[in-house]
Design an enzyme around this catalytic site. Structure first.
Site: not given
Ligand code: SIN
Length: 528
Positions: A113, A235, A293, A354, A394
């Site tokens: 991610e 997010h 993010r 988020h 985060r």
């Molecule tokens: C996501 O699945 O994009 C969220 C994961 C997160 O907020 O750590």
């Protein structure tokens, strides 16, 4: 009602602590203001970041460095290292409670991610949180209510402070609103706040409706230190155009999906080539659509302001659709209900509130602090807490990890604390005299809407000095009006939640005004 441990909240942090405490022989009560599964954990898609071999120094160091770099210099490095090293043990605990992560005989599958330099995210398709919640709920309900009791639809209203005293005299239980509308005292040697964040402050959020900042507000009223509230994480890819919030996990970008504006998408469709070359993220982060993010959400917001569009597009046409379907079945089903097909149609997305990066300041055991000193008997874990792991932003999928690591630490610390605690003292009843029922006041929904509009417009992704001052004035006015209602009314869940949201709004706005540098998730155009 008297318990060794009362836990407020039933997500990963609350249930894991409850299980551990009951294994240690404590009497445990979990109160949750809705159903057990109404937690943010249950909605988490992507996964849990973890290095599975604690002796693999290189892999540990990479996870540490990614976390520090995402946190933009404001993480507590010692905490980061300790959490990252503990991950493998907590993953085996989750597995022993019945959590299933995707993988095969060679090992677990690792997804990637935003902000991660390498794949290290364990997941259960695109419903990791639901898998964890389901397993922990089953484990907790099978313990038996003699030692672990879970009360659904019970809402914590306030902490009971020992001897009605200062934070240093400690906490000895909670006042709790029962489903029948009465408020009861629950005495406890220790109280754990695991109530998640406060996404409901914003018009657009990926959080469930229970995310109203209850733990942070309760701790604040009892004198706890609340820190880093200016760091609200948005997010980048919340599904646009739906009533009920729905996240499109960052793991999709990890899988190759690319963010584009409508215009960029049209251009790419007519010219072809590498989709990443057409994305507005190309010039914004070396990781493109997989940047951290703070960067991706702000760049997306900027594109929306320039174009006037309501959303950008998450493009998957260049990806193998069957593979997408297999990896992301929940998202696939949701999109198909809206007539959107993976690999054929771009997905309309926009940023949404988020995650609360700040919260109640805690030490390495999850003990809440007041002026830097532990408040006896009060703990906060999960999104409610500010541990120092996340810094100013985060890193994706570090939150479930933080929750389970601190749940374990908290339960370990309680082992000594509970056995040494004095027995219960007398506490007078809830102030109920002369209170009227809520119908006599204007509808609270109007105040809630005003609060959410103010936070969305003035205390969101992009702040300014004048917007923050305006928000602060409005929130102060709402708070004064609300105080009159609160002191004269019988509490309801709606009323308690609004009270908590107003406090969180004050804390976020105040912290945003105080921070005079742009860092991570805090961005004020006047400081540029
Ligand atoms: C996501 O699945 O994009 C969220 C994961 C997160 O907020 O750590």
């Amino acid at each position: 009602m008297q318990f060794d441990v009362v836990i407020v909240g039933s997500g990963i942090a609350g249930l894991f602590t409850a299980l551990r405490c009951s294994q240690r022989g404590f009497s445990v009560l979990v109160v949750t203001k809705s159903r057990i599964k109404s937690s943010s954990t249950n909605w988490a898609q992507g996964g849990i970041a973890a290095v599975l071999d604690p002796s693999d120094d290189e892999a540990i160091e990479a996870h540490v460095q990614d976390t520090l770099s995402s946190g933009k210099g404001l993480c507590d490095e010692a905490i980061v290292r300790s959490v990252v090293v503990e991950a493998a043990h907590r993953i085996s605990d989750l597995v022993s409670f019945g959590v299933g992560f995707d993988g095969d005989s060679q090992g677990y599958h690792n997804a990637i991610e935003g902000g991660h330099s390498t794949p290290r995210i364990l997941h259960s398709k695109d419903r990791t949180g639901a898998e964890i919640e389901q397993a922990l709920e089953m484990a907790a309900t099978s313990v038996g209510s003699a030692t672990l009791k879970i009360n659904e639809d019970w809402m914590a209203v306030d902490l009971i402070q020992t001897d009605h005293g200062t934070p240093s005299s400690g906490v000895s239980g909670i006042w709790c609103l029962k489903p029948d509308g009465s408020v009861v005292k629950i005495q406890a040697k220790s109280v754990i706040l695991a109530t998640g964040g406060c996404g409901m402050l914003y018009n657009s959020t990926t959080n469930p409706a229970v995310s109203t900042g209850d733990g942070v507000a309760m701790a604040h009223r009892c004198g706890a230190d609340i820190t880093d509230m200016e760091f609200i994480q948005f997010h980048p890819t919340s599904l646009h155009g739906v009533q009920r919030p729905f996240l499109i996990t960052e793991a999709m970008r990890g899988h190759g999906a690319v963010l584009m504006t409508r215009k960029e998408h049209l251009a790419w469709r007519s010219h072809g080539g590498d989709p990443a070359d057409w994305s507005y993220m190309k010039g914004q982060s070396p990781l493109g659509s997989l940047g951290t993010r703070d960067v991706v959400a702000r760049a997306t917001d900027m594109q929306l302001k320039i174009s006037g569009d309501s959303h950008v597009l998450l493009v998957t046409e260049h990806l193998e659709s069957e593979e997408l379907r297999l990896q992301f079945p929940t998202i696939c089903e949701r999109l198909e209900n809206l007539g959107i097909t993976f690999g054929r149609d771009p997905i309309p997305v926009r940023p949404a509130a988020h995650y609360l990066v700040g919260g109640v300041s805690v030490d390495e055991f999850g003990r809440c602090l007041s002026q830097g000193l532990a408040i006896p008997g009060l703990y906060a874990i999960g999104e409610t807490a500010r541990t120092g792991l996340h810094g100013a932003n985060r890193l994706a999928s570090n939150s479930l990890l933080e929750a389970v690591v601190y749940a374990e630490r908290c339960a370990n610390h309680l082992r000594d604390y509970v056995s040494k605690s004095a027995s219960f003292s007398d506490i007078p009843d809830w102030r109920a005299d002369g209170l009227s029922s809520l119908e006599e006041h204007a509808p609270l929904g109007t105040d809630l809407m005003a609060l959410r509009n103010t936070m969305t417009r003035d205390v969101g992704l992009v702040k300014s000095d004048s917007r923050l001052s305006r928000a602060s004035r409005r929130i102060r006015h709402l708070s004064m009006e609300f105080e009159k209602i609160w002191t004269s009314s019988l509490p309801t869940r709606e009323l308690v939640e609004l009270r908590n949201l107003i406090i969180c709004a004050e804390l976020i706005t105040g912290a945003s005004m105080e921070r005079r540098e742009n860092v991570g998730l805090h961005y004020n155009i006047d400081l540029d």
